[in-house]
Design a protein around this motif. Structure first.
Motif, PDB file in Angstrom:
ATOM      1  N   HIS A  10     -41.420 -44.739 100.315  1.00  0.00           N
ATOM      2  CA  HIS A  10     -41.745 -45.397  99.044  1.00  0.00           C
ATOM      3  C   HIS A  10     -42.735 -46.539  99.278  1.00  0.00           C
ATOM      4  N   HIS A 115     -41.715 -40.183  97.881  1.00  0.00           N
ATOM      5  CA  HIS A 115     -40.955 -40.193  96.631  1.00  0.00           C
ATOM      6  C   HIS A 115     -41.549 -39.207  95.628  1.00  0.00           C
ATOM      7  N   CYS A 123     -45.713 -43.014  93.692  1.00  0.00           N
ATOM      8  CA  CYS A 123     -45.046 -43.531  94.888  1.00  0.00           C
ATOM      9  C   CYS A 123     -44.924 -42.473  95.986  1.00  0.00           C
TER      10      CYS A 123
HETATM   11 ZN   LIG Z   1     -40.490 -44.746  95.234  1.00  0.00          ZN
END
Ligand SMILES: [Zn+2]
Length: 135
Positions: A10, A115, A123
């Motif tokens: 992330h 992500h 992300c």
């Molecule tokens: Zn994330």
């Protein structure tokens, strides 16, 4: 220990030159009603790796994958205008790769994702799956 099947990368979605502390992320996540920081590791702008939530505990970072994954976040992810961008510093790139190599060593069955491979989000603002395919 949990069965770790994924390591998920992330970004903090903060502007490129802004440092963020573990305590700050902890307070963001508490304000969402969570028990605290949802990530297990945080990679600072200078490449320092800080511990977040205990790895033994499920994280809170990727809906549907928290019980089976480790969440790693680098500080940054937005350009000066607040748009998604891969803002990793040279030091963050080195540390992030080293961290992923050591996690993969410890959890050889786990695969590395970003992500965005699991959610309609930018992300972590780069293709983690491709970049770390060799790990
Ligand atoms: Zn994330």
């Amino acid at each position: 220990m949990r069965n770790i099947r994924e390591i998920i990368v992330h970004c903090t979605a903060t502007k490129f030159n802004r440092e963020v502390t573990v305590a700050e992320i902890d307070s963001w996540h508490k304000s969402l009603g969570w028990k605290g920081i949802g990530y297990h590791y945080v990679v600072m702008l200078d490449g320092k790796i800080c511990a977040g939530r205990q790895v033994e505990e499920a994280g809170a970072h990727c809906i549907g994958h928290n019980s089976s994954s480790i969440g790693v976040v680098y500080v940054g992810g937005l350009d000066g205008m607040g748009q998604p961008k891969d803002t990793r510093t040279r030091e963050q790139k080195v540390s992030l790769r080293n961290l992923l190599v050591s996690l993969k060593d410890r959890y050889p069955q786990a695969r590395i994702f970003g992500h965005r491979d699991f959610a309609a989000k930018a992300c972590p603002c780069f293709n983690a799956k491709a970049e770390y395919a060799d790990i």
